[in-house]
Write a protein that holds these residues in place. Structure first.
Motif, PDB file in Angstrom:
ATOM      1  N   ASP A  32    -144.917 -25.817  71.114  1.00 28.72           N
ATOM      2  CA  ASP A  32    -143.954 -24.731  71.185  1.00 28.72           C
ATOM      3  C   ASP A  32    -144.247 -23.660  70.136  1.00 28.72           C
ATOM      4  N   THR A  49    -138.241 -18.777  72.504  1.00 31.94           N
ATOM      5  CA  THR A  49    -139.196 -19.855  72.378  1.00 31.94           C
ATOM      6  C   THR A  49    -140.021 -19.953  73.649  1.00 31.94           C
ATOM      7  N   ILE A  50    -141.263 -20.420  73.494  1.00 32.83           N
ATOM      8  CA  ILE A  50    -142.136 -20.599  74.655  1.00 32.83           C
ATOM      9  C   ILE A  50    -142.925 -21.882  74.467  1.00 32.83           C
ATOM     10  N   SER A  51    -142.970 -22.706  75.505  1.00 30.77           N
ATOM     11  CA  SER A  51    -143.716 -23.960  75.432  1.00 30.77           C
ATOM     12  C   SER A  51    -145.199 -23.698  75.701  1.00 30.77           C
ATOM     13  N   PHE A  53    -146.746 -24.669  78.115  1.00 34.05           N
ATOM     14  CA  PHE A  53    -146.901 -24.450  79.550  1.00 34.05           C
ATOM     15  C   PHE A  53    -146.290 -23.131  80.000  1.00 34.05           C
ATOM     16  N   GLY A  54    -145.692 -22.394  79.040  1.00 35.33           N
ATOM     17  CA  GLY A  54    -145.135 -21.087  79.370  1.00 35.33           C
ATOM     18  C   GLY A  54    -143.674 -21.055  79.700  1.00 35.33           C
ATOM     19  N   ARG A  55    -142.977 -22.159  79.511  1.00 37.88           N
ATOM     20  CA  ARG A  55    -141.538 -22.160  79.756  1.00 37.88           C
ATOM     21  C   ARG A  55    -140.845 -21.454  78.605  1.00 37.88           C
ATOM     22  N   THR A  56    -139.940 -20.566  78.934  1.00 36.34           N
ATOM     23  CA  THR A  56    -139.298 -19.736  77.914  1.00 36.34           C
ATOM     24  C   THR A  56    -137.790 -19.934  77.869  1.00 36.34           C
ATOM     25  N   ASN A  57    -137.239 -19.684  76.687  1.00 30.35           N
ATOM     26  CA  ASN A  57    -135.794 -19.668  76.504  1.00 30.35           C
ATOM     27  C   ASN A  57    -135.454 -18.574  75.509  1.00 30.35           C
ATOM     28  N   LYS A  63    -131.428 -11.861  75.572  1.00 28.87           N
ATOM     29  CA  LYS A  63    -131.809 -12.124  76.958  1.00 28.87           C
ATOM     30  C   LYS A  63    -131.779 -10.835  77.775  1.00 28.87           C
ATOM     31  N   THR A  67    -139.008 -10.252  75.619  1.00 27.39           N
ATOM     32  CA  THR A  67    -139.879 -11.137  76.400  1.00 27.39           C
ATOM     33  C   THR A  67    -140.888 -11.790  75.468  1.00 27.39           C
ATOM     34  N   SER A  69    -144.235 -14.192  75.067  1.00 25.07           N
ATOM     35  CA  SER A  69    -145.415 -14.600  75.813  1.00 25.07           C
ATOM     36  C   SER A  69    -146.450 -15.140  74.840  1.00 25.07           C
TER      37      SER A  69
END
Length: 120
Positions: A32, A49-51, A53-57, A63, A67, A69
């Protein structure tokens, strides 16, 4: 391992900025990656936050405007900030869970912070 944040500055309300944070050193992989921010007199808070694998919160306050990335090949995370508001004024810190050679578990690293000032 070092995290180098850049891209902060002074911008008028409604404007945009792009923050970057590059990790360097004896890196095998990065999990992360996050952007935190700390406004004057307030506690540090998680903005996005971004994992791996590209999962974002995102925090509710950013919000739809920010963005997050990443470019895994460059060990770099970005934060594109649009429609900036004076209340976005803060020092922005990047954070990453980094796997280094010789260790089987990740370790947390922080960047030095970059100041974003939004004028009204």
């Amino acid at each position: 391992v070092q995290l180098q944040a850049s891209g902060g500055g002074l911008v008028q309300a409604g404007g945009s900025l792009r923050l970057s944070c590059a990790a360097s050193g004896n890196i095998v992989d990065i999990g992360d990656m996050d952007w935190y921010r700390q406004a004057p007199g307030k506690q540090r808070e998680l903005a996005a936050t971004i994992s791996s694998f590209g999962r974002t919160n995102y925090a509710d306050s950013v919000k739809g405007r920010f963005t997050i990335s990443r470019e895994n090949a460059k060990n770099t995370v970005y934060l594109q900030m649009t429609s900036l508001k004076p209340e976005d004024t803060a020092v922005y810190y990047c954070r990453a869970d980094v796997y280094v050679f010789g260790r089987t578990t990740s370790r947390e690293y922080w960047g030095q912070g970059t100041l974003v000032t939004v004028s009204s």
